[in-house]
Design an enzyme around this catalytic site. Structure first.
Site, PDB file in Angstrom:
ATOM      1  N   ARG A  24       0.827  -1.212   0.000  1.00  0.00           N
ATOM      2  CA  ARG A  24       0.000   0.000   0.000  1.00  0.00           C
ATOM      3  C   ARG A  24       0.860   1.261   0.000  1.00  0.00           C
ATOM      4  NH1 ARG A  24      -3.094  -3.165   3.615  1.00  0.00           N
ATOM      5  NH2 ARG A  24      -2.207  -2.126   5.461  1.00  0.00           N
ATOM      6  N   ALA A  43      -7.799 -18.151   8.627  1.00  0.00           N
ATOM      7  CA  ALA A  43      -8.231 -18.013  10.017  1.00  0.00           C
ATOM      8  C   ALA A  43      -8.080 -19.357  10.719  1.00  0.00           C
ATOM      9  CB  ALA A  43      -9.674 -17.523  10.091  1.00  0.00           C
ATOM     10  N   CYS A  45      -8.006 -19.991  13.747  1.00  0.00           N
ATOM     11  CA  CYS A  45      -8.898 -20.083  14.906  1.00  0.00           C
ATOM     12  C   CYS A  45     -10.273 -20.634  14.534  1.00  0.00           C
ATOM     13  CB  CYS A  45      -9.054 -18.718  15.562  1.00  0.00           C
ATOM     14  SG  CYS A  45      -7.526 -18.063  16.260  1.00  0.00           S
ATOM     15  N   ASP A 287       3.839 -15.562  15.376  1.00  0.00           N
ATOM     16  CA  ASP A 287       4.010 -16.589  16.398  1.00  0.00           C
ATOM     17  C   ASP A 287       5.439 -17.061  16.570  1.00  0.00           C
ATOM     18  OD1 ASP A 287       1.304 -16.396  16.719  1.00  0.00           O
ATOM     19  OD2 ASP A 287       0.820 -18.344  15.836  1.00  0.00           O
ATOM     20  N   ARG A 446     -15.462  -3.240  42.605  1.00  0.00           N
ATOM     21  CA  ARG A 446     -15.892  -2.622  43.874  1.00  0.00           C
ATOM     22  C   ARG A 446     -15.393  -3.414  45.082  1.00  0.00           C
ATOM     23  NH1 ARG A 446     -22.182  -2.111  43.608  1.00  0.00           N
ATOM     24  NH2 ARG A 446     -21.870  -1.474  45.785  1.00  0.00           N
TER      25      ARG A 446
END
Length: 449
Positions: A24, A43, A45, A287, A446
């Protein structure tokens, strides 16, 4: 920069993210990518969901095919080409064409190593038998799917209770198999604290998975035809027609090491914040490379698709003449088993203790939505903070549908250096279909503020 030839080793997330960014910025620069597999930019995953039959075709997992890179971006992607050596001094790589077995040298001005990670495979007889698989590349997922179509296995054993193991247990249940999961650790999801993982194993057992913890794989036995028929542990024998090894991964850093490039955390390639290695004009991403941990403030090896894509973009910016630094990681990760969602970020109790940090932690249980709204489910949220300051160190979430993406709020708060008290009063959105009036993350904060 246009006259500087870029060679990339590895055509998945990091490598192609970098190559695309360089293209690009420099429309005429020569870019060559060597990928030893058949696919690019896929992909990984999504493989368990493809194997489960939830995704119709493996091609749906491919973000951009090699021919698209070649024709539309003019990136010279050469699949089935394996780089077998790097000559850093001579600025060339030795490449083997896996189809013709021909070898040749390719010169470069700048080199990006994006060789990824390899599954850990135990040194046992028959570990390469038919029906025994490790998931790492898209092709490995296709191999599992096609094997199941041909051989219609009935009984599966999964070795390892991490992300791959849990996701594959769901996938194989969906395919109607009897599923056993074994892990030598006393819990599944060993990156989380034990008080957060009991419900995961319980949910898996209730769904029909035989979860065997504290058992180590000791052997694989085959039929006369060479196909797996049984798995042995240090406690029993388990019949199996299919075995999935999800023991873990290691960085593919052998090429870099042989070229004299310095290795770092867990033998991943050592890089600086710009993704540059110890040798000038040689970069590494994905990785195979280490990352800087925001809380630990030291290099770590964390192999996740999100990290690989960011590594690749940072490397691509700097290879294009820019100056961008990678800020680091928290190890933020998410998965599910059926409608039980699981997520973690930052430090666990054990990690904080190993670092010598004085810490406090608290886990709360509440609902994902307003109690009166249909579909409200249980959720358990745990936060780990620095004892003296209350600074957030880590978080873990286990709960029903709609629970786990809340981990992103915790990750953002840790990155910003917030305390539990500051997190507790964040102006988070509320409506009954999405959250109680006090979001579970705020409620957990909290208790520690």
């Amino acid at each position: 920069m246009n006259d500087r030839k870029l060679v990339v080793i590895g055509g998945d997330a990091a490598g192609m993210s970098a190559a695309s960014k360089v293209r690009r910025e420099h429309p005429d620069r020569e870019i060559v990518v060597f990928e030893r597999g058949r696919h690019t930019s896929y992909a990984a995953c999504g493989m368990p969901y493809y194997i489960a039959g939830q995704i119709e075709s493996a091609q749906e997992l491919v973000a951009r095919a090699p021919e698209v890179f070649r024709e539309k971006q003019r990136i010279d992607v050469r699949t089935r080409h394996e780089v077998v050596a790097i000559d850093a001094a001579g600025r060339r790589v030795r490449v083997r064409d896996l189809d013709s077995e021909r070898e040749f040298d390719e010169g470069w001005d700048e080199l990006l190593i994006a060789t990824g990670a390899a599954p850990i495979v135990p040194d046992l007889p028959n570990v390469g038998a038919a029906g025994v698989f490790s998931l790492s590349t898209l092709q490995s997922g296709i191999d599992v799917f096609e094997d199941m179509e041909r051989n219609t296995p009935r009984r599966a054993v999964i070795v390892g209770g991490g992300y791959i193991g849990i996701e594959m247990a769901e996938a194989l249940l969906d395919r109607g198999l009897e599923v056993t999961l074994i892990d030598m650790a006393p819990q599944v999801m060993n990156t989380m604290d034990p008080d957060m993982t009991g419900s995961i194993a319980q949910t898996m057992r209730e769904a029909g998975v035989d979860v065997l913890l504290g058992e180590a794989l000791s052997g694989i036995e085959t039929n006369p035809d060479g196909r797996v028929r049984q798995v042995t542990t240090d406690q029993r024998r388990i019949d199996a027609d299919l075995v999935i090894l999800g023991i873990g991964i290691r960085p593919r850093s052998e090429l870099a090491e042989a070229a004299g490039i310095r290795l770092g955390a867990a033998d991943a390639i050592q890089v600086d914040s710009r993704m540059q290695t110890s040798i000038p004009q040689v970069w590494a991403a994905g990785d195979c490379a280490e990352s800087f941990h925001i809380v630990k403030e030291e290099p770590v090896f964390i192999a996740l698709g999100t990290v690989a894509n960011k590594h690749g973009l940072i490397a691509g910016i700097n290879l294009s003449g820019g100056d961008m630094q990678f800020p680091g990681v928290l190890g933020t990760a998410i998965t599910r088993f059926q409608d039980l969602e699981i997520a973690r970020t930052g430090l666990s109790e054990k990690e904080a203790g190993d670092m010598g940090i004085a810490w406090r932690a608290k886990a709360i249980e509440t609902l994902t939505r307003s109690h009166y709204f249909p579909g409200a489910g249980k959720v358990r949220v745990k936060l780990v903070v620095e004892d003296r300051t209350g600074r957030l160190l880590g978080g873990q979430i286990v709960g029903r549908a709609g629970a786990a993406k809340r981990i992103d709020t915790i990750a953002a708060a840790i990155t910003a250096g917030m305390t539990a008290e500051q997190l507790a009063y964040l102006d988070l959105a509320y409506a009954p279909p999405f959250s109680p009036v006090w979001d579970p993350v705020l409620t957990a904060a909290r208790t520690l503020s």
